[in-house]
Design an enzyme around this catalytic site. Structure first.
Site, short mmCIF file in Angstrom:
data_model
loop_
_atom_site.label_atom_id
_atom_site.label_comp_id
_atom_site.label_asym_id
_atom_site.label_seq_id
_atom_site.Cartn_x
_atom_site.Cartn_y
_atom_site.Cartn_z
N TYR A 35 20.37 43.68 31.95
CA TYR A 35 19.88 42.98 33.15
C TYR A 35 18.45 42.49 32.88
CZ TYR A 35 19.85 41.69 38.06
OH TYR A 35 19.79 40.97 39.23
N LYS A 90 49.83 43.37 38.04
CA LYS A 90 49.89 42.34 37.00
C LYS A 90 48.66 42.39 36.11
CE LYS A 90 51.80 37.90 36.24
NZ LYS A 90 52.57 36.79 36.80
#
Length: 430
Positions: A35, A90
């Site tokens: 970051y 999925k």
């Protein structure tokens, strides 16, 4: 089963997926790279050269599974939130079978134009979009519009996934029976997304368009019908047949993408010599497997179920199609890529099956024939056959945006993806 499934999904952490860091986060230096302030450097590089987003972020290995919940897995229009368990499921399959990361996105919007606007706005996030469980006929317009307006592949699996696997199964069924694609009569029960895509794809392997008879909930799509949606108009036939029983005699190939128990043994007996039947309604097929085989012992039979021979399962397609498409940064998944996947599956079926695959299905030996016309979902070789075929078709048709390294090098790359299990090391050790 119900209690076990609910406990499975509710066990902590809830659901079936989570986000984990792929880079070390063990100390302050790691965090300064992940970051602020280090993250500014890739941001500025991408601003100068947008394609570097594929170098410095996960976009090249990230697929969005997107639904509005209007046609969920045989459950119907149950809404976006209720469809989330399916989308998470999925996502698991993408990761397990092809090493692809997924964000599942459930959009609470049934207006097609608004849905299109939302999905298109997500393009910077993903390398590809898997549209899922969107009802027909809206799904045709949604996919076509997004496919034409986005620079990443958009693939509605309910349409094309079933078509690809069914086409592969038919290629092998024709070889076993000695029939020619151009000579068969095809009856498709169902006129939704899967049915229309199947019909289109069959014509690309030689089935005559005029030899395909399609039925919707009102019966045979014929010249006597009125008020048909435009998606059904190409299948209007000049026939007096009105019901499924009427059209069944002499059928070489029956494909069911409809509902359970609409085919009888008497109907199966009227089919042509050496008939082929793909009864794909889930969870229960258009006719029970034992009933169909009892009526016609010469029948080649496939269903969507795992407890009978010849399971037509979309998991044989979408993970590997996206793998190949992502790795050459294809702009679309075109018909040539879909056909390449179907032919790759067909050819793999004819190769000797490893003993570990047979053992996984509690079978002594699996061999190409009437009871094995399509690879098993747990056959790890599918990745190494389908993904390269799809990538090569993308390159051949000029829709790739990066070079293809060649099959041998690409297979090694795929093997490395599936083998990566080690924990990330600290950035201080790099």
């Amino acid at each position: 089963m119900k209690n076990s499934a609910l406990e499975y999904h509710s066990r902590f952490p809830k659901g079936k997926t989570k986000v984990v860091p792929t880079k070390p986060t063990e100390n302050s230096y790691d965090l300064s790279l992940a970051y602020s302030p280090g993250v500014a450097y890739p941001c500025l590089e991408i601003e100068k050269q947008p394609d570097l987003v594929y170098e410095y972020t996960n976009r090249g290995n990230l697929v969005g599974i997107i639904t509005n919940g209007t046609a969920i897995l045989g459950l119907g229009n149950i809404g976006a939130s209720a469809g989330k368990p399916v989308m998470e499921g999925k996502a698991v399959l993408f990761k397990k079978f092809a090493g692809i990361d997924v964000f599942d996105i459930e959009i609470n919007e049934t207006d097609p134009e608004k849905f299109i606007t939302i999905v298109k706005a997500l393009e910077p996030t993903f390398g590809g979009i898997n549209l899922e469980d969107i009802r027909a006929p809206e799904c045709f317009h949604i996919e076509k519009t997004l496919d034409e307006s986005m620079k990443i592949p958009v693939f509605h699996d309910d349409q094309h996934g079933t078509a690809i696997i069914s086409t592969a199964a038919l290629l092998n069924s024709l070889e076993i029976t000695g029939k020619k694609a151009g000579n068969i009569k095809v009856v498709i029960n169902g006129a939704g997304a899967a049915a229309i895509s199947i019909a289109e794809m069959l014509t690309h392997i030689g089935v005559k368009h005029e030899s395909i008879f399609m039925l919707d909930s009102r019966g045979v799509i014929s010249h006597k019908r009125t008020n048909l949606h435009e998606s059904k108009l190409p299948f209007v036939r000049n026939t007096e047949a009105e019901t499924l029983a009427d059209i069944f005699p002499g059928t070489d190939l029956f494909i069911g993408v409809s509902v359970a128990n609409v085919v009888t043994e008497a109907m199966v007996k009227t089919m042509a010599e050496k008939p082929i039947m793909f009864a794909l309604a889930n969870p229960d097929p258009e006719i029970p497997y034992p009933d169909a085989k009892r009526a016609r012992p010469d029948l080649i039979m496939a269903t969507g179920r795992s407890d009978y021979h010849n399971q037509v399962n979309n998991v044989l397609g979408f993970p590997f199609i996206f793998r190949g498409a992502l790795d050459v940064r294809a702009k679309v998944v075109n018909m040539e890529m879909k056909l390449a996947a179907a032919y790759a599956l067909s050819e793999l079926t004819k190769l000797p099956v490893p003993i570990e695959v047979s053992e996984a299905y509690n079978e002594k030996e699996i061999r190409f024939g009437a009871d094995y016309i399509i690879p098993k979902p747990l056959d790890s070789r599918v990745l190494y056959h389908v993904a390269p075929a799809v990538a090569e078709a993308a390159v051949k048709t000029g829709v790739n945006q990066v070079e293809y390294p060649g099959r041998e090098a690409y297979v090694k790359f795929l093997e490395s993806i599936m083998a990566q299990q080690q924990e990330p090391i600290s950035a201080l050790e790099i």
